[in-house]
Design a protein around this motif. Sequence first.
Motif, mmCIF file in Angstrom:
data_model
loop_
_atom_site.group_PDB
_atom_site.id
_atom_site.type_symbol
_atom_site.label_atom_id
_atom_site.label_comp_id
_atom_site.label_asym_id
_atom_site.label_seq_id
_atom_site.Cartn_x
_atom_site.Cartn_y
_atom_site.Cartn_z
ATOM 1 N N VAL A 40 -29.762 38.685 71.173
ATOM 2 C CA VAL A 40 -30.707 37.927 71.983
ATOM 3 C C VAL A 40 -31.933 38.800 72.236
ATOM 4 O O VAL A 40 -31.834 40.023 72.328
ATOM 5 C CB VAL A 40 -30.084 37.480 73.327
ATOM 6 C CG1 VAL A 40 -28.887 36.570 73.102
ATOM 7 C CG2 VAL A 40 -29.681 38.681 74.187
ATOM 8 N N LYS A 41 -33.084 38.155 72.338
ATOM 9 C CA LYS A 41 -34.319 38.872 72.666
ATOM 10 C C LYS A 41 -34.660 38.634 74.129
ATOM 11 O O LYS A 41 -34.716 37.486 74.585
ATOM 12 C CB LYS A 41 -35.472 38.393 71.788
ATOM 13 C CG LYS A 41 -36.782 39.132 72.042
ATOM 14 C CD LYS A 41 -37.882 38.700 71.095
ATOM 15 C CE LYS A 41 -39.167 39.471 71.357
ATOM 16 N NZ LYS A 41 -40.246 39.076 70.424
ATOM 17 N N ILE A 42 -34.894 39.717 74.864
ATOM 18 C CA ILE A 42 -35.174 39.622 76.288
ATOM 19 C C ILE A 42 -36.615 39.200 76.510
ATOM 20 O O ILE A 42 -37.556 39.863 76.046
ATOM 21 C CB ILE A 42 -34.902 40.958 76.998
ATOM 22 C CG1 ILE A 42 -33.487 41.456 76.692
ATOM 23 C CG2 ILE A 42 -35.108 40.807 78.500
ATOM 24 C CD1 ILE A 42 -32.391 40.501 77.067
ATOM 25 N N LEU A 43 -36.795 38.082 77.218
ATOM 26 C CA LEU A 43 -38.137 37.599 77.542
ATOM 27 C C LEU A 43 -38.654 38.198 78.845
ATOM 28 O O LEU A 43 -39.867 38.259 79.062
ATOM 29 C CB LEU A 43 -38.125 36.072 77.644
ATOM 30 C CG LEU A 43 -37.667 35.312 76.397
ATOM 31 C CD1 LEU A 43 -37.725 33.809 76.651
ATOM 32 C CD2 LEU A 43 -38.521 35.683 75.191
ATOM 33 N N GLN A 74 -31.319 34.849 69.002
ATOM 34 C CA GLN A 74 -32.023 34.971 67.726
ATOM 35 C C GLN A 74 -31.664 33.840 66.758
ATOM 36 O O GLN A 74 -32.476 33.482 65.906
ATOM 37 C CB GLN A 74 -31.726 36.328 67.100
ATOM 38 C CG GLN A 74 -32.549 37.472 67.681
ATOM 39 C CD GLN A 74 -32.702 38.621 66.720
ATOM 40 O OE1 GLN A 74 -31.743 39.081 66.137
ATOM 41 N NE2 GLN A 74 -33.937 39.094 66.542
ATOM 42 N N HIS A 75 -30.451 33.276 66.905
ATOM 43 C CA HIS A 75 -30.071 32.188 66.001
ATOM 44 C C HIS A 75 -30.724 30.866 66.408
ATOM 45 O O HIS A 75 -30.671 29.893 65.666
ATOM 46 C CB HIS A 75 -28.545 32.024 65.986
ATOM 47 C CG HIS A 75 -27.973 31.526 67.290
ATOM 48 N ND1 HIS A 75 -27.588 32.387 68.293
ATOM 49 C CD2 HIS A 75 -27.735 30.275 67.754
ATOM 50 C CE1 HIS A 75 -27.130 31.685 69.317
ATOM 51 N NE2 HIS A 75 -27.210 30.401 69.014
ATOM 52 N N SER A 76 -31.346 30.828 67.606
ATOM 53 C CA SER A 76 -32.015 29.611 68.074
ATOM 54 C C SER A 76 -33.230 30.014 68.894
ATOM 55 O O SER A 76 -33.235 29.930 70.123
ATOM 56 C CB SER A 76 -31.047 28.769 68.913
ATOM 57 O OG SER A 76 -31.656 27.588 69.370
ATOM 58 N N PRO A 77 -34.297 30.467 68.247
ATOM 59 C CA PRO A 77 -35.438 31.066 68.953
ATOM 60 C C PRO A 77 -36.200 30.113 69.864
ATOM 61 O O PRO A 77 -36.997 30.566 70.686
ATOM 62 C CB PRO A 77 -36.334 31.558 67.805
ATOM 63 C CG PRO A 77 -35.910 30.781 66.606
ATOM 64 C CD PRO A 77 -34.457 30.504 66.784
ATOM 65 N N THR A 78 -35.971 28.811 69.759
ATOM 66 C CA THR A 78 -36.643 27.880 70.671
ATOM 67 C C THR A 78 -35.830 27.634 71.931
ATOM 68 O O THR A 78 -36.292 26.957 72.851
ATOM 69 C CB THR A 78 -36.912 26.535 69.968
ATOM 70 O OG1 THR A 78 -35.665 25.958 69.546
ATOM 71 C CG2 THR A 78 -37.819 26.735 68.757
ATOM 72 N N ASP A 79 -34.619 28.165 71.965
ATOM 73 C CA ASP A 79 -33.736 28.000 73.122
ATOM 74 C C ASP A 79 -34.006 29.117 74.122
ATOM 75 O O ASP A 79 -34.334 30.252 73.741
ATOM 76 C CB ASP A 79 -32.281 28.038 72.660
ATOM 77 C CG ASP A 79 -31.305 27.670 73.757
ATOM 78 O OD1 ASP A 79 -31.754 27.178 74.810
ATOM 79 O OD2 ASP A 79 -30.097 27.879 73.558
ATOM 80 N N THR A 80 -33.876 28.839 75.402
ATOM 81 C CA THR A 80 -34.054 29.844 76.449
ATOM 82 C C THR A 80 -32.906 29.744 77.443
ATOM 83 O O THR A 80 -32.546 28.640 77.864
ATOM 84 C CB THR A 80 -35.391 29.655 77.191
ATOM 85 O OG1 THR A 80 -36.465 29.704 76.255
ATOM 86 C CG2 THR A 80 -35.587 30.759 78.223
ATOM 87 N N ALA A 81 -32.343 30.891 77.813
ATOM 88 C CA ALA A 81 -31.245 30.932 78.776
ATOM 89 C C ALA A 81 -31.389 32.185 79.623
ATOM 90 O O ALA A 81 -32.296 32.999 79.414
ATOM 91 C CB ALA A 81 -29.893 30.912 78.052
ATOM 92 N N MET A 82 -30.502 32.336 80.573
ATOM 93 C CA MET A 82 -30.522 33.555 81.379
ATOM 94 C C MET A 82 -29.112 33.878 81.869
ATOM 95 O O MET A 82 -28.225 33.010 81.885
ATOM 96 C CB MET A 82 -31.485 33.434 82.566
ATOM 97 C CG MET A 82 -31.067 32.453 83.635
ATOM 98 S SD MET A 82 -32.297 32.388 84.977
ATOM 99 C CE MET A 82 -31.418 31.390 86.191
ATOM 100 N N VAL A 83 -28.901 35.137 82.232
ATOM 101 C CA VAL A 83 -27.657 35.583 82.859
ATOM 102 C C VAL A 83 -28.012 36.366 84.111
ATOM 103 O O VAL A 83 -29.072 37.002 84.195
ATOM 104 C CB VAL A 83 -26.801 36.455 81.912
ATOM 105 C CG1 VAL A 83 -26.271 35.642 80.741
ATOM 106 C CG2 VAL A 83 -27.590 37.667 81.414
ATOM 107 N N MET A 84 -27.125 36.311 85.099
ATOM 108 C CA MET A 84 -27.329 37.048 86.339
ATOM 109 C C MET A 84 -26.779 38.460 86.172
ATOM 110 O O MET A 84 -25.702 38.658 85.597
ATOM 111 C CB MET A 84 -26.650 36.344 87.503
ATOM 112 C CG MET A 84 -27.015 34.864 87.639
ATOM 113 S SD MET A 84 -28.791 34.576 87.726
ATOM 114 C CE MET A 84 -29.138 35.305 89.337
ATOM 115 N N MET A 85 -27.493 39.461 86.700
ATOM 116 C CA MET A 85 -27.124 40.863 86.492
ATOM 117 C C MET A 85 -27.222 41.649 87.794
ATOM 118 O O MET A 85 -28.112 41.414 88.618
ATOM 119 C CB MET A 85 -28.033 41.485 85.435
ATOM 120 C CG MET A 85 -27.668 42.919 85.046
ATOM 121 S SD MET A 85 -28.647 43.553 83.643
ATOM 122 C CE MET A 85 -30.260 43.733 84.428
#
Length: 311
Positions: free
Chosen positions: A186-189, A208-219
């Motif tokens: 994944v590429k960090i935005l 990277q397999h779906s560059p138009t998709d955007t998601a996030m995780v809590m850290m």
Amino acid sequence: MTAPAHRLITAAIAATALSGCFTGIESTPRITAGEVRRQAAATPTPEMRFLADVGPEAPAAWVPGKEFHVADSRVARLFAYNDSRAEGLEGTTLHFECFEDAPSLTGTGATYVVLTTMRADTLRYRIDTPRPALLARERLEIPFTVEMQPVQRADSLMRSHIYYISTPLWRRTDGRSRPGMRHVPVKILGVKPGSDGIYPAAVVFTPQHSPTDTAMVMMSLSGDKAPRSFATLFSFTNPRDRFPHITDNVWQLIINSRVQEGMTRDECRLALGAPSRTEQIPTRGGMVERWSYGEGIYLIFEDGTLSSYRL
């Protein structure tokens, strides 16, 4: 040092601690318990070291202008009852001004954390702890807010880099849960304020397999041992390279958090993570091993391979 000199120095310190509006920077920096634990770690991984020093500042290091993102409208509860200036602050930024001694009916001491809003209103958050004791703490959390300094630091270190994500617990950018994948690049935005002091960072990325998709995780941002730290969420290298014996078909199951009969313990652990409990169960055919994950999820192994399961 003579006894009179010692008493004079002690009195001077006490007088300094009880006067004026303190920013917090007057105290001597201290080595935190987290730093001691990190120094004692025998073989930390590169992922464990990466953000190990990115975390909340001790209150003694706070300076005027320090920023706190308001993550929850309940922040109004921290301030004076019925104070309209504390309403409607969710999504805005509060700025630290100083620490003040607060009136105390018990005589044990209390402290105001003085903050200003973006409208230049002054708010005081009362803590029933004397100022010297407050400044001696390793960290100080203002409920319903996120300290921005570690979030901004994490953003500067992670933005635009590519990592392999280890968790399928993805969220949409509006915070709602969504399906995710494991061990994919994944590429960090960017890194933005999270929900609270436990998970103060929301890492936004695109697979990277779906560059138009955007998601996030809590850290988390409070050391390499924190829950959902960088090391538990991301890997610098492709985990697939460490398991060349795993077939492509099985690896496809793993990245989608799925299992099938015949998979090994290592393959199941890669697919579902470590179980919450393991136990040996006697059967007519011998001992079997049961892995439990909660919510009715379990795996049964016979002779080291998966024989049955429930997801």
